[in-house]
Scaffold this active site. Structure first.
Site, PDB file in Angstrom:
ATOM      1  N   PRO A   1       0.813  -1.182   0.038  1.00 65.38           N
ATOM      2  CA  PRO A   1      -0.091  -0.089   0.081  1.00 65.38           C
ATOM      3  C   PRO A   1       0.993   1.319  -0.022  1.00 65.38           C
ATOM      4  O   PRO A   1       0.368   2.460  -0.383  1.00 65.38           O
ATOM      5  CB  PRO A   1      -0.946  -0.168   1.188  1.00 65.38           C
TER       6      PRO A   1
ATOM      7  N   GLU B   1       2.880  -7.948   8.270  1.00 66.84           N
ATOM      8  CA  GLU B   1       2.817  -6.491   8.327  1.00 66.84           C
ATOM      9  C   GLU B   1       3.890  -5.977   7.332  1.00 66.84           C
ATOM     10  O   GLU B   1       4.083  -4.889   7.012  1.00 66.84           O
ATOM     11  CB  GLU B   1       3.241  -5.833   9.727  1.00 66.84           C
TER      12      GLU B   1
ATOM     13  N   ARG C   1      -3.809  -9.052 -20.220  1.00 73.40           N
ATOM     14  CA  ARG C   1      -4.546  -9.019 -21.309  1.00 73.40           C
ATOM     15  C   ARG C   1      -4.228  -7.792 -22.264  1.00 73.40           C
ATOM     16  O   ARG C   1      -4.739  -7.697 -23.443  1.00 73.40           O
ATOM     17  CB  ARG C   1      -6.152  -8.503 -20.769  1.00 73.40           C
TER      18      ARG C   1
ATOM     19  N   ASP D   1     -11.116  -1.093 -24.151  1.00 68.81           N
ATOM     20  CA  ASP D   1     -11.474  -1.084 -22.826  1.00 68.81           C
ATOM     21  C   ASP D   1     -11.572   0.259 -22.221  1.00 68.81           C
ATOM     22  O   ASP D   1     -10.990   1.178 -22.613  1.00 68.81           O
ATOM     23  CB  ASP D   1     -10.434  -1.731 -22.004  1.00 68.81           C
TER      24      ASP D   1
HETATM   25  N1  ADE Z   1      -0.629  -5.484   0.320  1.00 66.65           N
HETATM   26  C1  ADE Z   1      -1.538  -5.030   0.884  1.00 66.65           C
HETATM   27  N2  ADE Z   1      -2.634  -4.161   0.564  1.00 66.65           N
HETATM   28  C2  ADE Z   1      -1.973  -3.809  -0.668  1.00 66.65           C
HETATM   29  C3  ADE Z   1      -2.453  -2.710  -1.465  1.00 66.65           C
HETATM   30  N3  ADE Z   1      -3.458  -2.032  -1.257  1.00 66.65           N
HETATM   31  N4  ADE Z   1      -1.800  -2.795  -2.803  1.00 66.65           N
HETATM   32  C4  ADE Z   1      -0.756  -3.663  -2.985  1.00 66.65           C
HETATM   33  N5  ADE Z   1      -0.377  -4.511  -2.268  1.00 66.65           N
HETATM   34  C5  ADE Z   1      -0.792  -4.742  -1.069  1.00 66.65           C
END
Ligand code: ADE
Length: 251
Positions: free
Chosen positions: A89, A117, A155, A170
């Site tokens: 994230p 984590e 794709r 797309d």
């Molecule tokens: N791992 C956990 N959450 C994630 C996300 N939002 N994007 C990529 N990998 C992740």
């Protein structure tokens, strides 16, 4: 294309990739998707793959040695210029443009799906080329995020989609949302299919679809429309006229 996915849950990855376009691409050897499990590189009798974080606190991290070995194993199988991506994230948010440019690079990909984590920062610094996020939310593992990347890139591999599934049509491919689509029956609860789609007039249908795509993007994703309007190579009189028509009809 070769994609090496480092995951503690290879069965999850293989199951998810066994269907539809991805499954067919694998069967037809357009995509070679290999999973590498850090647990196979764990040395102790419990095959431990997690470890405590320095500084304390809740949660565990992926144990360094098995993960590092799994990444090195992927690197030794992949081509020399393979790109190593950690799904996180904290990463750069992915989008269609990133997938188009990644597919065009034709480099092997090594995707790291973390669990717990996360992973030791020094592994990111020494072994990872990029961190990618699929959005501002936290998943309990990187597998689903990595599968999003695998699907979106597959794709775009030439030959994976047939003509009638063409990626060029797309949403996002040209920076706009997709137009609405209709199939049989011609009428559902007195709601008819837009007449132009039954006309057989290909030029009128093209203009209608472009107008709807512009209108939807204006309504739902004005940020995307802004980008397009500020790019002279992608904004022209026809689009401006069609959007103006849509807006007038929408009042
Ligand atoms: N791992 C956990 N959450 C994630 C996300 N939002 N994007 C990529 N990998 C992740």
């Amino acid at each position: 294309m070769n994609i090496y996915l480092i995951s503690l849950f290879p069965e999850l990855v293989h199951q998810a990739a066994a269907f539809g376009v991805l499954g067919r691409a694998i069967k037809q050897q357009q995509l070679n998707l290999q999973c590498i499990n850090p647990r196979d590189y764990a040395q102790d009798k419990h095959r431990t793959v997690d470890d405590r974080p320095y500084g304390g606190g809740p949660g565990m991290l992926m144990k360094v040695e098995p993960l590092a070995k799994a990444i090195m194993a992927a690197k030794s199988e992949a081509s020399d210029n393979a790109k190593v991506v950690y799904m996180s994230p904290q990463g750069q948010q992915v989008n269609q443009q990133l997938f188009v440019s990644t597919a065009a690079e034709r480099r092997d990909l090594i995707l790291i799906a973390g669990r717990y984590e996360g992973i030791d920062e020094r592994l990111i610094e020494s072994l990872v080329d990029a961190e990618w996020s699929i959005g501002d939310y936290v998943l309990s593992g990187g597998e689903f995020a990595a599968l999003v990347v695998v699907d979106a890139i597959t794709r775009l591999i030439p030959g994976v989609l047939g003509d009638d599934e063409s990626a060029m049509q797309d949403s996002f491919m040209d920076g706009l949302l997709d137009c609405p689509h209709y199939t049989r029956p011609e009428s559902i609860d007195d709601e008819a299919v837009p007449e132009v789609l039954l006309s057989g007039d290909h030029e009128a249908i093209r203009r209608w679809r472009l107008k709807q795509a512009l209108g939807r993007t204006w309504l739902r994703r004005p940020d995307l429309l802004d980008v397009m309007q500020n790019d002279a190579s992608r904004w022209d009189e026809e689009k401006a006229d069609l959007l103006a028509e849509f807006k007038k009809e929408h009042l």
